[in-house]
Design an enzyme around this catalytic site. Structure first.
Site, PDB file in Angstrom:
ATOM      1  N   GLN A 126       4.379   3.985   2.768  1.00 61.95           N
ATOM      2  CA  GLN A 126       5.048   2.783   2.542  1.00 61.95           C
ATOM      3  C   GLN A 126       6.390   2.984   1.576  1.00 61.95           C
ATOM      4  O   GLN A 126       7.065   2.222   1.005  1.00 61.95           O
ATOM      5  CB  GLN A 126       4.048   1.974   1.635  1.00 61.95           C
ATOM      6  N   CYS A 181      -6.466  -2.967   6.156  1.00 59.59           N
ATOM      7  CA  CYS A 181      -7.006  -1.551   6.525  1.00 59.59           C
ATOM      8  C   CYS A 181      -7.517  -1.233   4.989  1.00 59.59           C
ATOM      9  O   CYS A 181      -7.299  -0.031   4.707  1.00 59.59           O
ATOM     10  CB  CYS A 181      -6.265  -0.758   7.233  1.00 59.59           C
TER      11      CYS A 181
END
Lengths: 411, 150
Positions: A207, A368
Site C-alpha cells: 500500500q 483480507c
C-alpha cells in the site's frame, strides 16, 4: 481550513478508463487499495514491447532476445533505484506481494526458522502476511506472535515493541500502510529496534510503494515486498527486495529453467541471486510495464502523490466525521489516502451496492483482514481508497451519496 | 430517488431486514443448519422442528446484509408447514429465480427476490439461507458455505 485538492496536474487524458459513466453516472473510482488504474504510458510500453521486441530472455543469441533481456534487466535496475537498493542484484521479480512473502517464508524461513523460534507479526496484517507464516510455523514448529492494534484508531504501540522482541523472535514481518485502517506505521523505527537484536525484518509495502518515496536503506529492512498493479503497473508483476547478504544464503524457491548454471540428472548448480529465485520464463512484459509505471510516478513526484493522498485522506475523514450514524476506523491524523467506515444499521455490502448504482466504486468486506475485523468486533467495513487522480469534489459527491444511502435504508 | 435500486431493495425486503420475523432460537429444535459466506462474513443459523415429513416450526438467527437477512426472514415464513419435498422444490425455484430473474409459478412473497439476478455479486446473499434450509431438511450436520457451490 479550505480544501481544494484537484487531481494532480498534468495527468489529464492519461487514464481514459476514468472518463466513463457507470450505471448512468460519472465513474468515481475509489478502490485503489485493491488495484489502481493504468496510465496510457504503461499500456503503451506493453504494446511497444509486444509489437517490436517480444522474445524470451537470457540465453538468447538473436537480436530480439537481446532486446527483451536488456529491457527486462533495465527494469530490474530501475526497480533498484526506485527503492534505493544497493544494487539490482537485490531485486527479485515476483508475481506480486503475496508471492514475495511466500518466497521469503519458503526459502529464508525453511533454512533459518527452527522449532521454538518466534515470528512476530502485527494484528493489522493482510492475510498474505499471515498465512505464509502460519504454514511455515506448522512445518517447523515455530510460534507466531502479534503486536496488538490499539482499538478503532488502529495504531501499533511502539512502546510495547521492546517487550515483544524477546530473544526467541527471529523475524518481524509487518505492513507499512494498513489497507483497512490507513495507518502509516513508522517502519524505520520498528526495523531499528529489531536490527539491534539481530532480528530479520520484512516490510509489506503493497500500500505504500506507489504512494510515497521508499528507501530500503533508510527503512533499514532486510526484505521489502510490493505489487506492480497497486502502483499503476500491470497485474502479475511484483518486487521482492532482499538484502544481498541474505539472498546469498537462501536456497532456491522454485526449480526450473532460468535459475540454473548447470543441470545434471542428479545435481544442479544455481545461478546467483536474483536469478536463482526466478525459475521459468518471467513476466517480461510485466517488468517492462512496471518500469513505465515507476517512471510515470516519478514524473508526477512521489512526494506530491503522498501529499495529495494525505490531503484527500484527511478531507474524507473530516467530512465523514461530521456525519451522524457512522463509525470510522483508523487514525484521526497522519492517515494514508483511504477511509474505512460503517453506517449504523446498513451492512457494508449494501453500501457498496448502492454506491455502485451511483457510479462510485467502493469495496466492502473484510479486506483480507479477518483477524483484525474480529478484533474490532465487526464483520466487514466499507472502504474508499484514493489515488492521485481523485479529487475532493469526488469525495463531496461520495458523502452526498452516503447521506442518500442512510435515507434509503432509514438508518 | 434510486429507482434503479428498487428492484433489488423492495419495501418488503427492507422491512424484513429491519424487523426480521421468527428471529430467535427454537427450543426443542431437532434440526439446525448453519450457512456462512466467507467472502463477506454473513452467517445464518436455522432452527427447525421437523415432525414426520413436515416442518412444524422454524426460526433463525444470524447477521449479514439486508438481502441475506430478509431472505432468511422470509424463508422462515415460507417454509413453516411445508413438507421436505416441498422445501426442496422451493429451493430449486428460488435458486432459478435469483439467478435468472424468471420464476416458475407463483412464489408468493418470495418473488420480491427476482430483482437480485441483476446484481450477480448479491445472488449469494439471497441464496445462503436456502442452502442452510436444504442442509437442515436433508439432515446435514456440516455448515454450508456459499463457496462450496463453485
Amino acid at each position: 481550513m479550505q480544501h481544494t485538492a484537484q487531481s494532480i496536474k498534468g495527468i489529464a487524458g492519461d487514464f481514459p478508463i476514468l472518463d466513463q459513466k457507470v450505471n448512468g453516472h460519472p465513474l468515481i473510482y475509489f478502490d485503489n487499495a485493491a488495484t489502481t488504474q493504468k496510465p496510457g504510458q504503461v499500456v503503451e510500453a506493453l504494446r511497444r514491447y509486444y509489437e517490436h521486441d517480444n522474445a524470451n530472455v537470457h540465453r538468447g543469441i538473436h537480436e530480439l532476445s537481446n532486446r527483451a533481456t536488456r529491457a527486462f534487466e533495465n527494469a530490474r535496475t530501475r526497480a533498484a533505484a526506485f527503492i534505493n537498493a544497493r544494487s539490482a542484484e537485490e531485486i527479485v521479480f515476483t508475481r506480486g506481494t503475496t508471492e514475495g512473502i511466500n518466497l521469503v517464508a519458503n526459502s529464508w524461513g525453511a533454512k533459518f526458522i527452527k522449532a521454538g523460534d518466534k515470528i512476530l507479526l502485527t494484528e493489522m496484517e493482510h492475510h498474505s502476511n499471515i498465512v505464509p507464516w502460519q504454514l511455515l510455523a506448522q512445518r517447523t514448529g515455530a510460534q507466531l506472535a502479534f503486536l496488538p492494534v490499539n482499538g478503532d484508531r488502529g495504531l501499533l504501540d511502539l512502546t510495547r515493541l521492546s517487550d515483544s522482541l524477546t530473544p526467541d523472535v527471529k523475524l518481524l514481518a509487518m505492513t507499512h500502510i494498513s489497507n483497512t485502517l490507513g495507518t502509516i506505521n513508522p517502519v524505520a523505527d520498528f526495523c531499528e529496534h529489531a536490527r539491534k537484536r539481530g532480528i530479520v525484518t520484512l516490510i509489506d509495502a503493497a500500500q505504500s510503494a506507489g504512494h510515497r518515496p521508499l528507501d530500503v536503506q533508510e527503512i533499514g529492512c532486510d526484505f521489502l515486498v510490493f505489487s506492480g498493479h497497486k502502483m499503476c503497473g500491470p497485474t502479475g508483476i511484483g518486487v521482492l527486495y532482499g538484502r544481498g547478504e541474505l539472498l546469498e544464503q537462501m536456497p532456491p524457491y522454485q526449480g526450473g529453467g532460468e535459475m540454473i548454471l548447470s543441470c545434471d540428472f542428479y545435481e544442479t548448480t544455481y545461478k546467483k541471486p536474483p536469478h536463482k529465485f526466478e525459475a521459468g520464463t518471467p513476466d517480461i512484459s510485466g517488468a517492462i510495464g512496471l518500469q513505465a509505471a515507476m517512471n510515470y510516478l516519478d514524473e508526477i513526484g512521489r512526494n506530491n502523490i503522498a501529499h495529495h493522498d494525505q490531503e484527500l485522506g484527511a478531507y474524507a475523514f473530516e467530512k465523514l466525521s461530521s456525519m451522524k450514524g457512522i463509525r470510522l476506523f483508523g487514525p484521526t491524523i497522519g492517515r494514508a489516502g483511504l477511509v474505512s467506515f460503517l453506517l449504523n444499521g446498513v451492512h457494508a455490502h449494501d453500501v457498496v451496492t448502492v454506491a455502485d448504482q451511483r457510479g462510485i466504486a467502493l469495496r466492502g468486506g473484510h479486506h483480507c483482514n479477518q483477524p483484525l475485523m474480529r478484533k474490532l468486533g465487526v464483520e466487514s467495513t466499507a472502504r474508499a481508497s484514493f489515488y492521485f487522480y481523485n479529487t475532493t469534489a469526488e469525495i463531496d459527491r461520495f458523502v452526498e451519496v452516503l447521506r442518500e444511502i442512510q435515507k434509503f435504508f432509514g438508518a | 430517488m434510486f429507482d434503479d435500486l428498487n428492484d433489488l431493495y423492495q419495501q418488503v425486503i427492507l422491512d424484513h431486514s429491519k424487523s426480521p420475523r421468527n428471529y430467535s432460537e427454537l427450543p426443542g429444535a431437532n434440526r439446525t443448519a448453519q450457512g456462512h459466506n466467507p467472502l463477506c462474513g454473513d452467517h445464518v443459523t436455522l432452527f427447525l422442528n421437523v415432525e414426520g415429513d413436515q416442518v412444524k416450526e422454524i426460526s433463525w438467527q444470524g447477521s449479514g446484509c439486508a438481502i441475506s437477512r430478509a431472505s432468511a426472514s422470509i424463508l422462515t415464513t415460507a417454509l413453516k408447514g411445508k413438507s421436505v419435498a416441498e422445501v426442496k422444490t422451493l429451493f430449486d425455484r428460488v435458486h432459478d429465480m435469483v439467478t435468472t430473474g424468471k420464476s416458475n409459478g407463483d412464489l408468493g412473497k418470495l418473488a420480491v427476490f427476482a430483482g437480485v439476478h441483476k446484481f450477480p455479486a448479491r445472488v449469494k446473499c439471497a441464496i445462503l439461507p436456502w442452502y442452510a434450509a436444504l442442509a437442515a431438511v436433508e439432515g446435514k450436520a456440516e455448515p454450508v458455505s456459499t463457496e462450496s457451490e463453485e
